[in-house]
Motif scaffolding. Structure first.
Motif, mmCIF file in Angstrom:
data_model
loop_
_atom_site.group_PDB
_atom_site.id
_atom_site.type_symbol
_atom_site.label_atom_id
_atom_site.label_comp_id
_atom_site.label_asym_id
_atom_site.label_seq_id
_atom_site.Cartn_x
_atom_site.Cartn_y
_atom_site.Cartn_z
ATOM 1 N N GLY A 90 13.951 -3.656 -24.866
ATOM 2 C CA GLY A 90 13.253 -5.005 -24.959
ATOM 3 C C GLY A 90 14.361 -6.122 -25.362
ATOM 4 O O GLY A 90 14.536 -7.185 -24.887
ATOM 5 N N ARG A 137 15.493 -8.386 -17.476
ATOM 6 C CA ARG A 137 14.131 -7.898 -17.613
ATOM 7 C C ARG A 137 14.192 -6.248 -18.081
ATOM 8 O O ARG A 137 15.190 -5.915 -17.681
ATOM 9 C CB ARG A 137 13.173 -8.046 -16.563
ATOM 10 N N ALA A 138 13.260 -5.922 -18.744
ATOM 11 C CA ALA A 138 13.193 -4.441 -19.052
ATOM 12 C C ALA A 138 11.879 -3.662 -18.027
ATOM 13 O O ALA A 138 10.942 -4.359 -17.809
ATOM 14 C CB ALA A 138 12.775 -4.238 -20.359
ATOM 15 N N SER A 139 12.254 -2.658 -17.628
ATOM 16 C CA SER A 139 11.283 -1.863 -16.806
ATOM 17 C C SER A 139 10.184 -1.349 -17.733
ATOM 18 O O SER A 139 10.320 -1.444 -18.859
ATOM 19 C CB SER A 139 12.080 -0.813 -16.056
ATOM 20 N N GLY A 140 9.166 -0.842 -17.231
ATOM 21 C CA GLY A 140 8.144 -0.004 -18.029
ATOM 22 C C GLY A 140 8.761 1.310 -18.129
ATOM 23 O O GLY A 140 9.720 1.680 -17.856
ATOM 24 N N PRO A 141 8.062 2.028 -19.011
ATOM 25 C CA PRO A 141 8.346 3.422 -19.289
ATOM 26 C C PRO A 141 8.535 4.410 -18.198
ATOM 27 O O PRO A 141 7.670 4.322 -17.325
ATOM 28 C CB PRO A 141 7.464 3.906 -20.511
ATOM 29 N N ILE A 142 9.711 5.026 -18.254
ATOM 30 C CA ILE A 142 9.963 6.315 -17.332
ATOM 31 C C ILE A 142 9.598 7.285 -18.060
ATOM 32 O O ILE A 142 10.423 7.968 -19.133
ATOM 33 C CB ILE A 142 11.462 6.088 -16.597
ATOM 34 N N ARG A 184 13.437 3.257 -20.907
ATOM 35 C CA ARG A 184 13.343 2.184 -19.882
ATOM 36 C C ARG A 184 14.858 1.647 -19.530
ATOM 37 O O ARG A 184 15.437 1.988 -19.999
ATOM 38 C CB ARG A 184 12.503 1.031 -20.876
#
Ligand code: SAM
Length: 178
Positions: A143, A158-163, A171
């Motif tokens: 983040g 931006r940051a992705s959601g958790p993988i 992320r």
């Protein structure tokens, strides 16, 4: 850090897919270690270059060295388009605007202080060409990377959601230099 064998490759491939490479770009992998991203990127760059940089910490990668990574590139048949450099991601030995994409996996969190990670993000932005893409996968501070990218004017920072294919989940912070 544990992760499923397949999950790590799946996450790697998704990250590289997201770059939509043409095949003639120059891609930089910061904290490349043994070359997980570096070598997979090289396979997608038949007319380009895949460059890795690392300071070869032995803390979470055994036998971590430029020679070992070059040997992996040779074994994978991409040594002709892989370059591996010694260096610190907080002071990248590359000119401004020289990379089409900068990528990283599980590397930036190794810098223990906020200021150092901020420097690494600023260096990544500096070496990116206008229009260049950034994709930084990590299991913590993602983040913060995205926030820094955004603050510095990286489009769509931006940051992705958790993988969850990897444990702990990762992320990806991404964006494009305008
Ligand atoms: C967990 S390993 C990940 C290696 C590789 N990216 C992968 O996905 O397998 C972290 C790597 O970051 C490197 N590293 C740590 N701090 C660094 C720094 N300040 N500059 C460059 N590389 C660094 C370490 O030497 C190590 O090779």
């Amino acid at each position: 850090m544990g992760s499923s064998y397949y999950g790590k490759f799946r996450a790697r491939d998704k990250l590289l897919d997201s770059l939509h490479l043409r095949g003639d770009e120059t891609v930089l992998d910061v904290g490349c270690g043994h070359g997980l991203l570096l070598i997979a990127a090289a396979k997608r760059l038949p007319r380009g270059r895949s460059i890795g940089i690392d300071l070869w910490s032995q803390v979470d990668q055994g036998n971590n060295s430029r020679e070992a990574t070059l040997e992996n590139a040779k074994l994978e048949g991409v040594a002709d388009r892989v370059e591996v450099r010694d260096g610190d991601m907080r002071k990248l030995p590359f000119p401004d605007a020289s990379m089409d994409a900068v990528i990283a996996n599980l590397a930036i969190h190794n810098i223990s202080n906020r200021e150092g990670r901020r420097e690494a993000i600023a260096e990544i932005e500096r070496v990116l060409k206008p229009g260049g893409q950034v994709a930084l996968m990590d299991f913590k501070h993602v983040g913060q990377y995205a926030e820094d990218l955004k603050k510095d004017g990286i489009a769509d920072g931006r940051a992705s959601g958790p993988i969850f294919w990897i444990f702990p989940p990762v992320r990806v912070a991404r964006g494009r230099k305008t």
